[in-house]
Design a protein around this motif. Structure first.
Motif, PDB file in Angstrom:
ATOM      1  N   ASP A 193      37.846  37.889  24.662  1.00  0.00           N
ATOM      2  CA  ASP A 193      36.411  37.762  25.308  1.00  0.00           C
ATOM      3  C   ASP A 193      36.123  38.824  26.540  1.00  0.00           C
ATOM      4  N   SER A 194      35.409  39.744  26.157  1.00  0.00           N
ATOM      5  CA  SER A 194      35.420  40.984  26.914  1.00  0.00           C
ATOM      6  C   SER A 194      34.512  40.832  28.153  1.00  0.00           C
ATOM      7  N   LYS A 195      33.725  39.475  28.542  1.00  0.00           N
ATOM      8  CA  LYS A 195      33.035  39.509  29.396  1.00  0.00           C
ATOM      9  C   LYS A 195      33.590  38.038  30.324  1.00  0.00           C
ATOM     10  N   SER A 196      34.747  37.694  29.938  1.00  0.00           N
ATOM     11  CA  SER A 196      35.315  36.628  30.800  1.00  0.00           C
ATOM     12  C   SER A 196      35.872  36.906  32.090  1.00  0.00           C
ATOM     13  N   ASP A 197      35.974  35.946  32.763  1.00  0.00           N
ATOM     14  CA  ASP A 197      36.691  36.206  34.159  1.00  0.00           C
ATOM     15  C   ASP A 197      38.140  36.615  34.118  1.00  0.00           C
ATOM     16  N   SER A 198      38.582  36.102  32.898  1.00  0.00           N
ATOM     17  CA  SER A 198      40.098  36.580  32.703  1.00  0.00           C
ATOM     18  C   SER A 198      40.100  38.222  32.678  1.00  0.00           C
ATOM     19  N   VAL A 199      39.105  39.043  32.204  1.00  0.00           N
ATOM     20  CA  VAL A 199      39.052  40.199  31.908  1.00  0.00           C
ATOM     21  C   VAL A 199      38.880  41.076  33.356  1.00  0.00           C
ATOM     22  N   LEU A 200      37.910  40.360  34.252  1.00  0.00           N
ATOM     23  CA  LEU A 200      37.808  40.901  35.408  1.00  0.00           C
ATOM     24  C   LEU A 200      38.872  40.793  36.332  1.00  0.00           C
ATOM     25  N   ILE A 201      39.694  39.643  36.307  1.00  0.00           N
ATOM     26  CA  ILE A 201      40.946  39.493  37.165  1.00  0.00           C
ATOM     27  C   ILE A 201      42.156  40.409  36.655  1.00  0.00           C
ATOM     28  N   ARG A 202      42.181  40.489  35.328  1.00  0.00           N
ATOM     29  CA  ARG A 202      43.348  41.224  34.847  1.00  0.00           C
ATOM     30  C   ARG A 202      43.074  42.782  35.023  1.00  0.00           C
ATOM     31  N   ASN A 203      41.685  43.224  35.015  1.00  0.00           N
ATOM     32  CA  ASN A 203      41.617  44.680  35.146  1.00  0.00           C
ATOM     33  C   ASN A 203      41.729  45.034  36.610  1.00  0.00           C
ATOM     34  N   TYR A 204      41.388  44.016  37.603  1.00  0.00           N
ATOM     35  CA  TYR A 204      41.678  44.194  38.905  1.00  0.00           C
ATOM     36  C   TYR A 204      42.986  44.562  39.219  1.00  0.00           C
ATOM     37  N   LEU A 205      43.807  43.424  38.677  1.00  0.00           N
ATOM     38  CA  LEU A 205      45.306  43.685  38.926  1.00  0.00           C
ATOM     39  C   LEU A 205      45.950  44.732  38.370  1.00  0.00           C
ATOM     40  N   LYS A 206      45.421  45.140  37.323  1.00  0.00           N
ATOM     41  CA  LYS A 206      45.961  46.303  36.605  1.00  0.00           C
ATOM     42  C   LYS A 206      45.499  47.530  37.444  1.00  0.00           C
ATOM     43  N   GLY A 207      44.419  47.652  37.884  1.00  0.00           N
ATOM     44  CA  GLY A 207      43.917  48.851  38.373  1.00  0.00           C
ATOM     45  C   GLY A 207      44.096  49.059  39.925  1.00  0.00           C
ATOM     46  N   TRP A 208      44.472  47.772  40.597  1.00  0.00           N
ATOM     47  CA  TRP A 208      44.414  47.967  41.988  1.00  0.00           C
ATOM     48  C   TRP A 208      45.684  47.650  42.838  1.00  0.00           C
ATOM     49  N   THR A 209      46.744  47.372  41.797  1.00  0.00           N
ATOM     50  CA  THR A 209      48.055  46.896  42.691  1.00  0.00           C
ATOM     51  C   THR A 209      49.103  47.665  41.794  1.00  0.00           C
ATOM     52  N   LEU A 210      49.821  48.350  42.885  1.00  0.00           N
ATOM     53  CA  LEU A 210      51.057  49.271  42.658  1.00  0.00           C
ATOM     54  C   LEU A 210      52.307  48.602  43.379  1.00  0.00           C
ATOM     55  N   SER A 211      53.383  48.876  42.881  1.00  0.00           N
ATOM     56  CA  SER A 211      54.650  48.764  43.562  1.00  0.00           C
ATOM     57  C   SER A 211      55.696  49.687  43.386  1.00  0.00           C
ATOM     58  N   ASN A 212      56.331  50.222  44.557  1.00  0.00           N
ATOM     59  CA  ASN A 212      57.712  51.051  43.912  1.00  0.00           C
ATOM     60  C   ASN A 212      58.780  50.151  44.421  1.00  0.00           C
ATOM     61  N   PHE A 213      58.878  48.689  44.543  1.00  0.00           N
ATOM     62  CA  PHE A 213      59.855  48.102  45.008  1.00  0.00           C
ATOM     63  C   PHE A 213      61.147  47.767  43.897  1.00  0.00           C
ATOM     64  N   THR A 214      60.833  47.836  42.653  1.00  0.00           N
ATOM     65  CA  THR A 214      61.843  47.739  41.697  1.00  0.00           C
ATOM     66  C   THR A 214      61.677  48.749  40.667  1.00  0.00           C
TER      67      THR A 214
END
Length: 223
Positions: A193-214
């Motif tokens: 479902d390309s219009k779901s809130d799940s897409v919004l949340i997942r795209n945000y976390l994929k695009g705006w969170t980075l880590s070099n911890f591990t």
């Protein structure tokens, strides 16, 4: 923006621990007032810190909170697969009875497009005897999963999940059943479902969170 992240029963963390980005009423004094101005972002009625620090004694669990957050985010970013990607999250606190039978808890609260969401899940190892295992077996399983969010200024349930049974409130009811016990419904519904809130949340976390911890500096490098 991330409002807070909570974890329980993971590595050295037994009780529920939360790292919060919400600013308190405390103010810097003297020559440090600019720190407050530059480090606080206002989102609606929220005042969120852009930078936080974690302090504590050696062995107090500082690294494991960051580790839990990174593994949690990575599980959401990964594409759904027949192979479980939850192994790193299935690392319960050892000094308790029946440790391998316990669930580990992970939850994030985020603010996206003037809406607040609360998403999380619990995960545990699949300890069924070998002779009971069938096709599509999951080495790790999602026990519970949930998504709540703002709708017309109220916090409402989008979906809840127990095992592979999903109770949908504000998601597309035509989304097919979960194929595996280890599949995150957030990822599954986003794929259908390309219009779901799940897409919004997942795209945000994929695009705006980075880590070099591990994972070192690789995520920060551009091709």
């Amino acid at each position: 923006m991330i409002v807070e992240f909570s974890v329980q029963n993971f590595r050295s963390i037994h009780d529920l621990q939360t790292i919060s980005f919400q600013a308190t009423g405390l103010k810097s004094s003297g020559d440090y007032t600019e720190v407050d101005l530059n480090n606080i972002a206002e989102k609606g009625d929220l005042r969120l810190l852009k930078t936080v620090g974690i302090y504590g004694a050696n062995g107090s669990g500082k690294s494991n909170i960051i580790r839990a957050l990174e593994y949690f985010l990575q599980a959401i970013k990964n594409e759904a697969s027949s192979e479980s990607n939850l192994r790193e999250l299935c690392d319960p606190f050892l000094y308790q009875n029946n440790s391998s039978e316990t669930e580990s808890f992970f939850q994030i609260v985020i603010f996206i497009n003037n809406k607040k969401y609360r998403y999380g899940f619990t995960v545990k190892r699949n300890n069924k005897p070998t002779h009971q295992l069938i096709d599509k077996v999951s080495k790790e399983i999602i026990v519970k999963e949930w998504l709540y969010g703002t709708k017309e200024k109220n916090i409402v349930e989008y979906f809840t999940r127990s095992g592979t049974n999903v109770n949908e409130k504000l998601q597309n009811e035509k989304i097919p059943a979960l194929p595996y016990e280890h599949t995150l419904y957030l990822t599954h519904s986003a794929a259908h479902d390309s219009k779901s809130d799940s897409v919004l949340i997942r795209n945000y976390l994929k695009g705006w969170t980075l880590s070099n911890f591990t994972r070192g500096l690789t995520p920060f490098r551009q091709n």
